[in-house]
Each structure stands twice: as C-alpha cells, then as structure tokens.
Scaffold this motif. Structure first.
Motif, short mmCIF file in Angstrom:
data_model
loop_
_atom_site.label_atom_id
_atom_site.label_comp_id
_atom_site.label_asym_id
_atom_site.label_seq_id
_atom_site.Cartn_x
_atom_site.Cartn_y
_atom_site.Cartn_z
N GLY A 47 38.28 49.76 -74.57
CA GLY A 47 36.92 50.05 -74.13
C GLY A 47 36.19 51.00 -75.07
O GLY A 47 34.98 50.91 -75.25
N LEU A 48 36.92 51.88 -75.68
CA LEU A 48 36.33 52.85 -76.60
C LEU A 48 35.84 52.16 -77.86
O LEU A 48 34.74 52.43 -78.35
N GLY A 49 36.62 51.25 -78.40
CA GLY A 49 36.20 50.51 -79.58
C GLY A 49 34.94 49.71 -79.33
O GLY A 49 34.05 49.63 -80.18
N LYS A 50 34.83 49.11 -78.16
CA LYS A 50 33.64 48.31 -77.83
C LYS A 50 32.39 49.19 -77.76
O LYS A 50 31.30 48.76 -78.11
N GLN A 51 32.54 50.41 -77.30
CA GLN A 51 31.40 51.33 -77.19
C GLN A 51 30.77 51.61 -78.55
O GLN A 51 29.59 51.85 -78.65
N PHE A 52 31.57 51.54 -79.60
CA PHE A 52 31.07 51.84 -80.94
C PHE A 52 30.89 50.57 -81.77
O PHE A 52 30.87 50.62 -82.99
N GLY A 53 30.78 49.43 -81.10
CA GLY A 53 30.49 48.18 -81.79
C GLY A 53 31.63 47.65 -82.61
O GLY A 53 31.42 46.94 -83.59
N GLN A 54 32.82 47.97 -82.23
CA GLN A 54 34.01 47.49 -82.97
C GLN A 54 34.53 46.21 -82.39
O GLN A 54 34.53 45.99 -81.25
#
Length: 54
Positions: A47-54
């Motif tokens: 979920g953290l990666g998705k927050q930063f457009g990863q």
C-alpha cells in the motif's frame, strides 16, 4: 496503507519494527534515525508503494 506516518520526519513511515523513507527512492532502517539501507518497491509494504505511484 497499513503503516504509521511519522509526524516529525517527512515521508517516513513505520511498520512491524521497520522504518521506511521515500526520498526519490526507497530506503529502510530499524531506527527512525538510520542508518538507512536503499531498497526498491519490493522492499516496502504494498500500500505504501502505491501511495507514491510505484
């Protein structure tokens, strides 16, 4: 996202005894003050990666 956000350190997060930091790339540490180890998107919670457009 499944992580805690640190108020006093920008783009720094905590989950299960590990701190994660975004600064034009990911790094992680066992302490909020480092030392920091570079990692990639596979080394951070999903979920953290998705927050930063990863």
């Amino acid at each position: 996202m499944g992580v805690y956000v640190l108020d006093n350190q920008p783009n720094t997060f905590y989950r299960q005894r590990t701190y994660y930091r975004w600064d034009n790339g990911w790094s992680r540490s066992v302490s909020p003050n480092g030392p920091w180890e570079d990692t990639d998107i596979h080394g951070v919670p999903p979920g953290l990666g998705k927050q930063f457009g990863q």
